[in-house]
Design an enzyme around this catalytic site. Structure first.
Site, short mmCIF file in Angstrom:
data_model
loop_
_atom_site.label_atom_id
_atom_site.label_comp_id
_atom_site.label_asym_id
_atom_site.label_seq_id
_atom_site.Cartn_x
_atom_site.Cartn_y
_atom_site.Cartn_z
N MET A 35 0.84 -1.20 0.00
CA MET A 35 0.00 0.00 0.00
C MET A 35 0.88 1.25 0.00
O MET A 35 0.42 2.35 0.35
CB MET A 35 -0.93 -0.01 1.21
CG MET A 35 -1.89 -1.21 1.18
SD MET A 35 -3.39 -0.95 2.12
CE MET A 35 -2.72 -0.72 3.75
N GLY A 61 10.94 -2.76 5.68
CA GLY A 61 10.19 -4.03 5.68
C GLY A 61 9.73 -4.36 4.27
O GLY A 61 9.96 -5.47 3.76
N HIS A 62 9.09 -3.39 3.61
CA HIS A 62 8.66 -3.60 2.23
C HIS A 62 9.87 -3.90 1.34
O HIS A 62 9.83 -4.77 0.47
CB HIS A 62 8.00 -2.34 1.66
CG HIS A 62 6.74 -1.91 2.35
ND1 HIS A 62 6.64 -0.73 3.06
CD2 HIS A 62 5.52 -2.49 2.43
CE1 HIS A 62 5.42 -0.60 3.53
NE2 HIS A 62 4.72 -1.65 3.18
N ASP A 74 2.24 -9.23 8.82
CA ASP A 74 0.79 -9.41 8.73
C ASP A 74 0.54 -10.92 8.64
O ASP A 74 0.22 -11.46 7.58
CB ASP A 74 0.25 -8.69 7.50
CG ASP A 74 0.52 -7.20 7.59
OD1 ASP A 74 -0.32 -6.48 8.12
OD2 ASP A 74 1.61 -6.77 7.16
P1 AMP Z 1 1.36 -2.98 3.48
O1 AMP Z 1 1.92 -1.91 2.61
O2 AMP Z 1 1.28 -2.60 4.92
O3 AMP Z 1 0.08 -3.56 2.93
O4 AMP Z 1 2.40 -4.18 3.44
C1 AMP Z 1 2.80 -4.75 2.23
C2 AMP Z 1 3.63 -5.98 2.52
O5 AMP Z 1 4.76 -5.62 3.29
C3 AMP Z 1 2.86 -7.04 3.33
O6 AMP Z 1 3.18 -8.34 2.83
C4 AMP Z 1 3.41 -6.84 4.72
O7 AMP Z 1 3.35 -7.98 5.53
C5 AMP Z 1 4.85 -6.47 4.42
N1 AMP Z 1 5.45 -5.76 5.56
C6 AMP Z 1 4.97 -4.64 6.17
N2 AMP Z 1 5.76 -4.32 7.22
C7 AMP Z 1 6.75 -5.24 7.26
C8 AMP Z 1 7.87 -5.46 8.12
N3 AMP Z 1 8.14 -4.67 9.16
N4 AMP Z 1 8.67 -6.51 7.86
C9 AMP Z 1 8.41 -7.35 6.81
N5 AMP Z 1 7.37 -7.21 5.97
C10 AMP Z 1 6.55 -6.16 6.19
#
Ligand code: AMP
Length: 284
Positions: free
Chosen positions: A35, A41-42, A155
């Site tokens: 998103m 992390g991403h 997640d």
């Molecule tokens: P989001 O943008 O929050 O929807 O996350 C996109 C992807 O990044 C999802 O697969 C999340 O699990 C992963 N993600 C978000 N934060 C982290 C993190 N701290 N470590 C690893 N993966 C992450």
């Protein structure tokens, strides 16, 4: 690695054309759905995609259907130009960044959901959330046509749901999971950390500390669920975090409740720090 600006595609049809042409060339597309408001992390998922795929596609789409009515869809951090800069050194091939109307035209009605797996943890406190996630992931997989897609363990319930979705619907996509990336002090990286004031951030640190505490106790031989959960919640409460949405220990694969803690179990927590809801987890 050298810098390369990714091609930006916003039309689902153009994205499908691109993916089909790569498929015909025999190329494997590695896909990272996000998103946006990208952090380390991403980027760890993008680095893994780069290792595993011939072509890397990152989607940036703040999906309205996974936000509840009183949630932060409108306020959710959006930083498209910052995201593009961060992706540069990873030599991503395509950033798929559709508009809401591209994904949900006015007559859109199909929904995808997994009633059992979504009926616990975040699914209970965020009704409709995983229906929105499953529907958009299904659409994104049909549009991007990846051979593999990378998801973060941050997640965890989402990861388990997507793995099951792919199995149940025979989607030809390998789901790869990556560990949680944390700040040096242990706070799990999250786009929502940007909402935290300094004092809230200090409090938020108790979330990861509590998980480490529960794991330490488990290693010392404590297996009673209520005792472990209470000690985790106590770490939160002692730091002034009282709005705990859930603190649970469940089977790491099925997400079913367990009678006694065992290796591989998931310890998962969601808590509100001020108005910011944060989640984190650890495996025993
Ligand atoms: P989001 O943008 O929050 O929807 O996350 C996109 C992807 O990044 C999802 O697969 C999340 O699990 C992963 N993600 C978000 N934060 C982290 C993190 N701290 N470590 C690893 N993966 C992450």
């Amino acid at each position: 690695m050298s810098d390369k600006t990714a091609r930006i595609i916003s039309s689902p049809e153009l994205m499908q054309e691109f993916s089909t042409s790569k498929f015909v060339e025999g190329k494997r597309i590695a896909f990272v759905p996000t998103m946006g408001a990208l952090h380390e992390g991403h980027l760890s998922l993008v680095a893994e995609a780069k290792k595993r795929g011939d072509i890397v596609v990152v989607s940036i789409f703040v999906n309205p259907t996974q936000f509840g009515e009183n949630e932060d869809f409108n306020e959710y951090v959006r930083d498209f130009s910052g995201d593009q800069k961060k992706l540069k050194s990873y030599e991503v091939d395509v950033v798929f960044a559709p508009e809401v109307d591209d994904i949900y035209p006015l007559d859109f009605e199909t929904k995808v959901e997994l009633p059992k797996l979504q009926n616990c943890l975040c699914g209970l406190s965020r009704p409709g959330h995983f229906k929105g996630v499953c529907t958009v992931v299904t659409k994104l997989f049909n549009i991007v046509k990846p051979s593999l897609a990378i998801f973060g363990e941050k997640d965890y319930q989402q990861l388990k749901i997507v793995q099951k979705l792919v199995r149940d619907l025979n989607m030809n996509v390998k789901i790869v999971s990556m560990p949680i990336v944390r700040e040096k002090d242990g706070l799990a990286m999250s786009s929502r950390n940007k909402y935290l004031s300094q004092s809230e951030r200090d409090k938020a640190l108790s979330i990861s500390k509590s998980l480490v505490r529960v794991k330490e106790l488990y290693r010392k031989g404590y297996v009673e669920i209520s005792e472990l959960v209470e000690s985790g919640i106590k770490v939160l409460n002692d730091s002034g975090v009282s709005d705990v949405d859930y603190y649970e220990i469940r089977d790491g694969d099925t997400l079913e409740p367990v009678e006694e803690a065992q290796q591989g179990n998931l310890v998962a927590v969601a808590a509100k720090i001020g108005s910011t809801r944060l989640i984190d987890n650890i495996r025993l």
